[in-house]
Design a protein around this motif. Structure first.
Motif: not given
Length: 64
Positions: A1-25
């Motif tokens: 069975m294949n695992a599902i790899d979710p696609l994250l929004k910019a806000r979700e990535v930034a929140d996970f990494m504890q950075i701002s969206i401009p820093t993400l970019y």
């Protein structure tokens, strides 16, 4: 069975990494984080690619 790899929004990535969206970019521009998958006008990041980038950064930090 294949695992599902979710696609994250910019806000979700930034929140996970504890950075701002401009820093993400900024991290994408400098190659620290992967470029997003484009779905029309939407930008999404594979959760596994973000986790791989975090692991790589930890390894670089431990080697320094």
């Amino acid at each position: 069975m294949n695992a599902i790899d979710p696609l994250l929004k910019a806000r979700e990535v930034a929140d996970f990494m504890q950075i701002s969206i401009p820093t993400l970019y900024r991290r994408i521009a400098d190659g620290t984080l992967p470029k997003p998958v484009k779905l029309g006008s939407l930008s999404r990041w594979s959760q596994s690619e973000i986790l791989d980038a975090v692991d790589a950064a930890r390894k670089r930090g431990a080697a320094a």
